[in-house]
Design a protein around this motif. Structure first.
Motif, PDB file in Angstrom:
ATOM      1  N   UNK B 349      -6.392   7.459  -4.687  1.00  0.00           N
ATOM      2  CA  UNK B 349      -5.209   7.150  -5.120  1.00  0.00           C
ATOM      3  C   UNK B 349      -4.499   8.119  -3.334  1.00  0.00           C
ATOM      4  N   UNK B 350      -4.718   9.701  -4.386  1.00  0.00           N
ATOM      5  CA  UNK B 350      -4.419  10.683  -2.610  1.00  0.00           C
ATOM      6  C   UNK B 350      -4.253  10.241  -1.663  1.00  0.00           C
ATOM      7  N   UNK B 351      -5.466   9.536  -1.140  1.00  0.00           N
ATOM      8  CA  UNK B 351      -6.205   8.850   0.268  1.00  0.00           C
ATOM      9  C   UNK B 351      -5.058   8.696   0.410  1.00  0.00           C
ATOM     10  N   UNK B 352      -5.099   7.374  -0.114  1.00  0.00           N
ATOM     11  CA  UNK B 352      -4.861   5.883   0.697  1.00  0.00           C
ATOM     12  C   UNK B 352      -3.400   5.692   0.140  1.00  0.00           C
ATOM     13  N   UNK B 353      -2.683   6.775  -0.429  1.00  0.00           N
ATOM     14  CA  UNK B 353      -0.758   6.648  -0.297  1.00  0.00           C
ATOM     15  C   UNK B 353      -0.383   7.412   0.740  1.00  0.00           C
ATOM     16  N   UNK B 354      -1.346   8.647   0.824  1.00  0.00           N
ATOM     17  CA  UNK B 354      -0.952   8.999   2.174  1.00  0.00           C
ATOM     18  C   UNK B 354      -1.120   8.970   3.231  1.00  0.00           C
ATOM     19  N   UNK B 355      -2.007   7.634   3.137  1.00  0.00           N
ATOM     20  CA  UNK B 355      -2.758   7.458   4.441  1.00  0.00           C
ATOM     21  C   UNK B 355      -1.355   5.455   4.879  1.00  0.00           C
ATOM     22  N   UNK B 420       0.884  12.914  -3.984  1.00  0.00           N
ATOM     23  CA  UNK B 420       0.380  12.703  -4.362  1.00  0.00           C
ATOM     24  C   UNK B 420       0.115  11.247  -5.386  1.00  0.00           C
ATOM     25  N   UNK B 421      -1.107  10.907  -6.342  1.00  0.00           N
ATOM     26  CA  UNK B 421      -1.034  10.059  -7.042  1.00  0.00           C
ATOM     27  C   UNK B 421       0.307   9.637  -7.467  1.00  0.00           C
ATOM     28  N   UNK B 422       1.285  10.403  -7.787  1.00  0.00           N
ATOM     29  CA  UNK B 422       2.749   9.845  -8.557  1.00  0.00           C
ATOM     30  C   UNK B 422       3.082   9.883  -7.731  1.00  0.00           C
ATOM     31  N   UNK B 423       3.677   9.685  -6.538  1.00  0.00           N
ATOM     32  CA  UNK B 423       4.614   8.889  -4.744  1.00  0.00           C
ATOM     33  C   UNK B 423       3.967   7.262  -5.398  1.00  0.00           C
ATOM     34  N   UNK B 424       5.007   6.720  -6.215  1.00  0.00           N
ATOM     35  CA  UNK B 424       5.074   5.485  -6.384  1.00  0.00           C
ATOM     36  C   UNK B 424       5.278   4.581  -4.816  1.00  0.00           C
ATOM     37  N   UNK B 425       4.582   3.433  -4.604  1.00  0.00           N
ATOM     38  CA  UNK B 425       5.231   2.886  -3.298  1.00  0.00           C
ATOM     39  C   UNK B 425       6.390   3.081  -2.972  1.00  0.00           C
ATOM     40  N   UNK B 426       7.558   2.701  -3.920  1.00  0.00           N
ATOM     41  CA  UNK B 426       8.645   2.775  -4.258  1.00  0.00           C
ATOM     42  C   UNK B 426       9.324   4.164  -3.031  1.00  0.00           C
TER      43      UNK B 426
END
Lengths: 476, 446
Positions: B349-355, B420-426
């Motif tokens: 999730x860290x990778x995907x969200x940052x990406x 990080x994983x706790x950053x929501x899409x919002x």
């Protein structure tokens, strides 16, 4: 009793309890990260939450802390850890603050205010809260000495450490690039002035590292002479604050003539020892040494804003960010709670409790340095019948449901039992400790076998330390 | 308030037992002019007053709704059971487990910590902890000079600038020569005199280095030179190749990401691991498994203490005594809570969200992602107006990313963004909105 280790409680079931919602559209991972950089195996266990909780609650039942009972570990100052400090450390406005964020005046205020309080308590002029533990503070203090002399272009390669010093002193001195001159203490447990003077005159001596009261619990009555001799010979005086507790509100290292002081917030200022950390080891210095304190240094602006001040003379950084802030916060809270009067009661009652034990225990045990002590005192194994060792006694103490004193330290007392009760023990606890030690003394006479095979009532019998070191098994 | 139980009567009785009249008699051995009558410190506070005062001070700090700041200290989700376990009195009010038989609980937990860190990193040995990532790296530098009897340490660019400063200070203390080299001129710096080369991956700028390739190259031209790897957010090991499967000799990390709250940067956790052959040169405590002297049951004990300061004094491998035991316990409970599946998912999730954020930002005019290598959860973002960007973040309750110029003054208008994983899409989309608002072609309007 359950003796399995946690890895034996693993299931092959994934648990998503702590996984955040994946709300962006995921790509194939290998499109982002080359396959060669991706790991194949991840051999961590998957243990259900209920089993994790039970495992560690059961383990905690096999462990002894200050909240379990008296913890008379000499030189470690195992006093009660007030619960309010735990609440304060968890206030989100402290615990959720990033070390590099702006809008951090609250945290900086804690740092600068605690520095001021420690300055007053020790009689120093400036403080750094950066060091993470006592030994870390020692290293910082010695690096400050090194920088001070480098700055003056004077070569200093040696440092005097009495034989009664904590083992960290010589180890820290070496890490700062100094070699050690050991001075033997006299039969009073004090530093012989003629030896000191002789050592100081050997040339390129940076100064002395001293603990006062020392590890025998003895206050060195010649302290002003000692610091004078060191200063007159161009040296600096370092105060190991591991034993500051009995001096609180009684007598200050700065007034004794010391130039550098380290403190252990996890000893004197009640922050929990955590099973061996995290601690905090602030270092205080006299005005002349302030330019050499580690970075970052803080100052208060005219408008009350706190900011970082850069100094070219600093020894540099010794830890990332701001020190062990969570521990610093607890110590600040403790000092505010006690105030001037509370602190001076700490010093006085810690000495009363230690002397009460000393006075009673010497009726049965050998007390090599028999004089009023400060926060602790040291018994020896002399005269204990039937070849019973100090270790036997310590292990037998565990059988009575309490923790043992520090043993075989300081090295200058044979079979040392180093006892520090602290101010937070009741008289009943002290009396019970005396009773237990007397009972053990009688057992040594009448039933030595019970000591030699002790402990009997702990979760496990006496462990084989030699086997552990010969064939180290450090993981599953 | 104080935490002293005696009443006046008890104190009087105890003094009488000692043959003394008053408490001050206990200090007769201190020269009179050294006795301090009164500290200039305010009177003590009760619990409610103390709590009020500290809550007020905490309000001078700001807690944000979402965070884009990392750079060595990370916001990750912390499972509730972490704080539950470390709040057990028997753990947090204990000290270093000198009396093993009364400390089996903690000793076993630290043994389990050493085991789980070994598994995670695939390194042979993990110690019981160091103060933090920066001091662990400094101790690794010293250790490498002891092992090799050489006196030069090379730090590769991309190591956290505060870590570099700490290593500098420690090396100055021991007269170790420190050189800083970029990847390109690394080979020119390699010589027979080099004790170790230190590399951070993922590095301070977010790049995942190809440690396998780099370490192969180093070992080829300098086989006796040790290679030290450091990282500041080891949650990445849920996905990335572990150091133990490469040529890394000593691996250290900051373990704060494993269940320890930011707390203004401390306490954290120094993770320290090494290859088996360096076991006796490792600094710090080690817990080992052994047996009863008079029985067959297995138990745990502090071991190989002959390396340590309280026995070896100035000949010790380090002066470290108190470490970060309770933080090691936090990391253990964190890793157990999430398990292998969870850690893999968190890292992913860290990778995907940052990406996701990286890709979208790159499309906004005036913005540029500066990383040329793959990244984990941090990356460098060049933006048209950094000051406006940061102010707007704060306005919408976002903790802004790091201005990289605070460490590298030449890198103007560059942010180090952390997701990080706790950053929501919002929250990611809100961040993108700010970027769009201050894009190159409508700067004048804002």
């Amino acid at each position: 009793m359950d003796t399995k280790i946690i890895f034996e409680k693993s299931f092959n079931r994934s648990n998503r309890n702590f996984i955040t919602k994946m709300d962006v559209i995921a790509k194939d991972l290998t499109e982002i990260i080359p396959t060669s950089l991706i790991r194949k195996e991840l051999p961590l266990p998957n243990v259900p939450e209920v089993e994790i909780v039970r495992h560690y609650v059961n383990l905690s039942n096999k462990n002894y802390g200050v909240d379990t009972g008296i913890y008379p570990l000499g030189s470690c100052t195992m006093k009660y850890n007030p619960k309010i400090n735990e609440v304060i450390a968890r206030i989100p406005g402290f615990s959720q603050i990033h070390p590099l964020q702006e809008d951090n005046q609250g945290s900086l205020r804690i740092l600068i205010e605690l520095s001021k309080l420690l300055t007053e308590i020790t009689g120093m002029e400036g403080f750094t809260l950066q060091p993470a533990a006592g030994a870390h503070g020692e290293l910082v203090g010695l690096l400050i000495m090194k920088k001070y002399f480098e700055n003056k272009n004077i070569l200093k390669t040696k440092i005097i450490v009495p034989d009664s010093a904590h083992g960290t002193n010589p180890a820290s001195a070496k890490m700062a690039g100094f070699s050690i001159i050991e001075v033997q203490s006299n039969e009073q447990g004090e530093v012989p002035l003629d030896h000191l003077e002789y050592a100081m005159k050997q040339g390129d001596v940076a100064g002395i590292m001293l603990t006062n009261p020392n590890t025998l619990g003895v206050f060195d009555r010649n302290i002003k002479e000692i610091t004078r001799i060191v200063h007159e010979n161009g040296g600096l005086c370092y105060y190991d604050g591991a034993n500051l507790n009995p001096m609180l509100g009684v007598c200050r290292p700065g007034d004794m003539g010391f130039d550098i002081v380290h403190l252990n917030l996890h000893k004197t200022f009640s922050t929990p020892h955590g099973g061996g950390g995290p601690g905090s080891g602030p270092v205080g210095v006299i005005e002349e040494l302030i330019p050499f304190l580690p970075e970052p240094c803080l100052i208060s602006n005219k408008d009350g804003m706190i900011c970082v001040e850069r100094k070219d003379t600093s020894i540099g950084r010794i830890k990332a960010f701001w020190g062990n802030f969570g521990i610093i916060l607890r110590a600040y809270s403790y000092i505010l709670a006690l105030g001037a009067e509370g602190l001076s009661r700490v010093g006085r009652i810690s000495v009363l409790n230690a002397n009460y034990l000393r006075h009673n225990l010497k009726k049965r045990f050998h007390l090599p340095y028999d004089r009023i002590c400060k926060h602790e005192f040291v018994l020896s194994d002399k005269g204990i019948p039937n070849d019973i060792t100090t270790e036997d006694i310590a292990k037998r103490i565990l059988d009575y449901g309490i923790y043992a004193p520090t043993i075989y330290f300081p090295l200058i007392v044979n079979g040392a039992l180093m006892i520090e009760p602290t101010e937070t023990e009741t008289r009943n606890n002290l009396d019970r400790f005396i009773d237990i030690l007397f009972k053990i003394y009688d057992e040594a006479k009448e039933n030595p076998d019970i000591l030699k095979k002790a402990p009997h009532n702990t979760p496990i019998g006496r462990l084989d330390a030699v086997l552990a070191a010969r064939t180290p098994k450090l993981r599953e | 308030m104080d935490f002293i139980p005696h009443d006046d009567k008890t104190i009087a009785e105890m003094l009488k037992d000692l043959g003394l009249k008053e408490l001050d008699d206990l200090f007769d051995d201190i020269p009179k002019d050294l006795l301090k009558t009164q500290l200039n410190i305010p009177p003590g506070l009760s619990e409610p007053d103390l709590l009020n005062k500290l809550v007020k001070i905490s309000e001078e700090n700001k807690v944000y709704q979402s965070n884009f700041l990392g750079a060595g200290n990370y916001f990750h989700y912390i499972p509730s059971l972490v704080d539950f376990v470390i709040s057990r009195s028997e753990f947090y009010t204990a000290y270093t487990p000198y009396q093993a038989e009364a400390s089996q609980g903690y000793l076993q937990a630290i043994y389990e910590y050493q085991s789980i860190i070994s598994r995670l990193t695939q390194m042979d040995v993990a110690n019981a902890s160091m103060y933090d990532g920066s001091t662990a790296l400094a101790e690794a530098a010293i250790m490498s000079t002891i092992i090799t009897s050489k006196n030069i340490v090379i730090i590769m660019e991309g190591i956290h600038p505060e870590y570099v400063e700490v290593v500098k200070t420690y090396c100055w203390g021991q007269n170790i020569e420190l050189r800083i080299a970029s990847q390109d001129d690394l080979m020119n710096n390699l010589s027979e005199e080099v004790a170790s080369i230190m590399i951070q991956s993922p590095n301070f700028f977010g790049d995942i280095e190809d440690v396998v390739e780099i370490s192969k190259k180093i070992k080829k031209s300098a086989p006796n030179c040790l290679i030290v790897q450091v990282m500041t957010d080891p949650t990445c090991l849920g996905v990335l190749q572990p150091p133990g499967l490469t040529n890394i000799d000593i691996f250290v990390a900051e373990g704060q990401a494993f269940g320890i709250c930011p707390s203004f940067g401390g306490p954290g956790l120094g993770i320290f691991t090494a290859k088996q052959k360096y076991l006796r040169k490792i600094p710090g405590r080690l817990v080992g498994k052994t047996k009863e002297l008079n029985g067959e049951r297995e138990g745990f004990i502090l071991t190989l203490q002959a390396r340590e300061q309280h026995i070896r004094r100035e000949k010790a491998s380090s002066n470290i005594c108190t470490n970060q035991a309770l933080c090691a316990l936090s990391a253990l409970i964190y890793l157990l809570s999430v398990g292998s599946h969870g850690l893999r998912e968190i890292a992913t999730q860290n990778i995907q969200k940052a990406h996701y954020l990286k890709e979208k930002l790159a499309l906004i005019p005036g913005y540029e992602i500066l990383n040329k290598k793959p990244t984990y959860n941090e990356f460098l973002l060049k933006c048209p107006d950094i000051d406006k960007f940061i102010i707007e973040c704060k306005n919408v309750n976002i903790l802004p990313p790091l201005r990289i110029s605070s460490y590298y003054p030449n890198m103007k208008n560059v942010l180090l963004v952390c997701v990080t994983e706790i950053n929501s899409k919002e929250s990611l989309d809100k961040f993108l909105d700010i970027a769009s608002k201050f894009q190159e072609n409508n700067m004048g309007d804002s």
